[in-house]
Structure formats: C-alpha cells, structure tokens
Write an enzyme that holds these catalytic residues in place. Structure first.
Site, PDB file in Angstrom:
ATOM      1  N   LYS A  58       0.804  -1.222   0.000  1.00 41.72           N
ATOM      2  CA  LYS A  58       0.000   0.000   0.000  1.00 41.72           C
ATOM      3  C   LYS A  58       0.842   1.280   0.000  1.00 41.72           C
ATOM      4  CE  LYS A  58      -4.163  -1.950   2.106  1.00 41.72           C
ATOM      5  NZ  LYS A  58      -5.180  -1.811   3.176  1.00 41.72           N
ATOM      6  N   ASP A  94      -9.617   2.904   1.689  1.00 46.88           N
ATOM      7  CA  ASP A  94      -9.658   2.437   3.077  1.00 46.88           C
ATOM      8  C   ASP A  94     -10.239   3.510   3.999  1.00 46.88           C
ATOM      9  OD1 ASP A  94      -8.688  -0.135   2.793  1.00 46.88           O
ATOM     10  OD2 ASP A  94      -6.595   0.435   3.062  1.00 46.88           O
TER      11      ASP A  94
END
Length: 257
Positions: A58, A94
């Site tokens: 990420k 997210d």
C-alpha cells in the site's frame, strides 16, 4: 473489464467473491481475480483496468503511480489503482471504508480512549481519519523506527505514540497483518483488553475467541465491503451507493463463503 487484488497473501482473500457479487447485481460483465506476489511488476500493473492493493504494497505502490489522488497522497497509502489513458491513477478507499464502517455500526468515538495497533498502510488511513475528526488516539507498533516514520507522515506529535502509561482503552483497533498475534502483542505491553468496550479487527478472517459478553467485537468485513464499493465506483466512474444494497451484499458473501 479486468480487475484483481494484488498482495503477498491474496489466495484466501474474499475480494474476488465480493466483487463478483457486486458485478452480478449491477449486471456487469467484469472479471476479478487475485495476484499473489512478493514484489510489484510494472508490466503486470498495465494488464488490468484496475487493482486493489493490499499488504505489503500500500505504501510502495505509490512509486509506480503516475497521478496520486490528494487524499491518498496526504495519507501516504494507496489501496486502489486505475489504469486508463496510458496512465496509472492511485486512490485510497480504506479511509472511506473505515468511515462508513463506523457509521453503519453506530460506533461512538466521542470521549473514548482509542488504541491503534500496527503502523501499516491500513493503519495510516484509519489514523488519518481519526486525526481528521479530532479524536485522540495512541499508536502501538512492533518497531519504534516505523512508528516514528508513521507519525511524521501524519504530521502528528510523539504524544500519539503508546507510552505504557495507560493500560486500558475503550476501543482497540487491530491493524496488524493476519499472521501476527494481536493478543500477544497487547499482553506483552500489559494492556488489559478484557476491559475494552469495543475491539475492532480489520482482518476479516480472524477467529474470535477472546471476547467477553460485555464487549463489542467487529471484524473487517464491513470495511472490506464499503471500500470495495468505492473502488468499483472509481473504476466504472459511476455512483452505485444507491443501487447496491450493502446488507444484501454482506448476506450473499456470508452465504457463498
């Protein structure tokens, strides 16, 4: 269109089933698979219209992205990319997923002591969200160096680093990888998690065997669904939040699991 989830341990991911359910509801002829890899292959990225990015890429995926969305750039974490017009665009869903997760479960954050465990990409998104809504929290991580980089990225002070003074937290949020023993880390730091009112584990495959009757336990399935919906909206450039029913998706996912 062709999509997938990229990470080091994606063979057990629910994302392919989840996305297939949403595509079925929307009557879209798209495919979604998983890519399990120990590194990032630039050429491979260009073979997909979009990818979800999971542990441990990420942060590092940003080096392969041509344009980073302002929110993802601020957080320093990209978990969704889109390949279009010969360029790779990076986004963070997210943050949105955690926000919707808190709302859909009516979790009260006001005047709560919050401990976030882990300092990876998902933790960056969650702590950024907590910081944006002015909620105080502490960060407990395995290594001090990574924690220091973490708070520097969020532009917050060392006061946010767990210092051992408080042993009880109202809410504990586990952002550690699924293969790391969350409870042992709490126990090593003498944190009494039995007194916490809520435990949030963003890992949706975790076995629940440590919750008493006075605690609320939430796993990561809600966050997974919400961030997936946001990813699909980015890829197909259409708001589907009023078309797809979150609860129907969740029920079908449980049934098909």
């Amino acid at each position: 269109m062709k999509f997938a989830v990229l990470g080091s341990n994606t063979s057990t991911s629910l994302s392919p089933k989840l996305h297939s359910i949403v595509y079925d509801i929307l009557e879209l002829n798209h495919s979604y698979s998983f890519i399990e890899s120990s590194d990032i292959d630039q050429d491979m990225l260009l073979k997909y219209n979009g990818l979800n990015i999971t542990n441990p890429f990420k942060k590092s995926i940003i080096n392969y992205v041509d344009n980073v969305d302002p929110l993802a750039e601020k957080i320093g974490s990209v978990n969704c990319i889109k390949y279009t017009n010969s360029k790779i665009y990076g986004f963070n869903t997210d943050y949105y997923g955690f926000n919707q997760f808190i709302k859909s479960n009516n979790i009260e954050l006001f005047n709560k002591n919050i401990l976030v465990v882990g300092a990876g990409g998902a933790s960056l998104s969650i702590c950024s969200y907590l910081n944006d809504i002015n909620k105080k929290f502490k960060i407990l991580n395995r290594t001090y160096t990574n924690t220091q980089h973490f708070i520097n990225k969020l532009n917050i002070s060392n006061n946010y680093i767990y210092d051992g003074k408080l042993k009880h937290y109202d809410i504990i949020i586990n952002c550690l990888p699924n293969n790391v023993n969350f409870l042992k880390m709490l126990e090593r730091n003498e944190i009494d998690y039995h007194r916490s009112t809520s435990i949030i584990d963003i890992n949706y495959l975790t076995n629940i065997n440590y919750i008493n009757d006075n605690q609320n336990y939430y796993n990561g399935i809600d966050m997974l669904i919400h961030q997936a919906i946001k990813s699909i909206e980015i890829w197909i450039e259409k708001d589907i939040s009023q078309i797809v029913d979150y609860q129907i998706i969740k029920d079908r996912l449980k049934k098909d699991a």
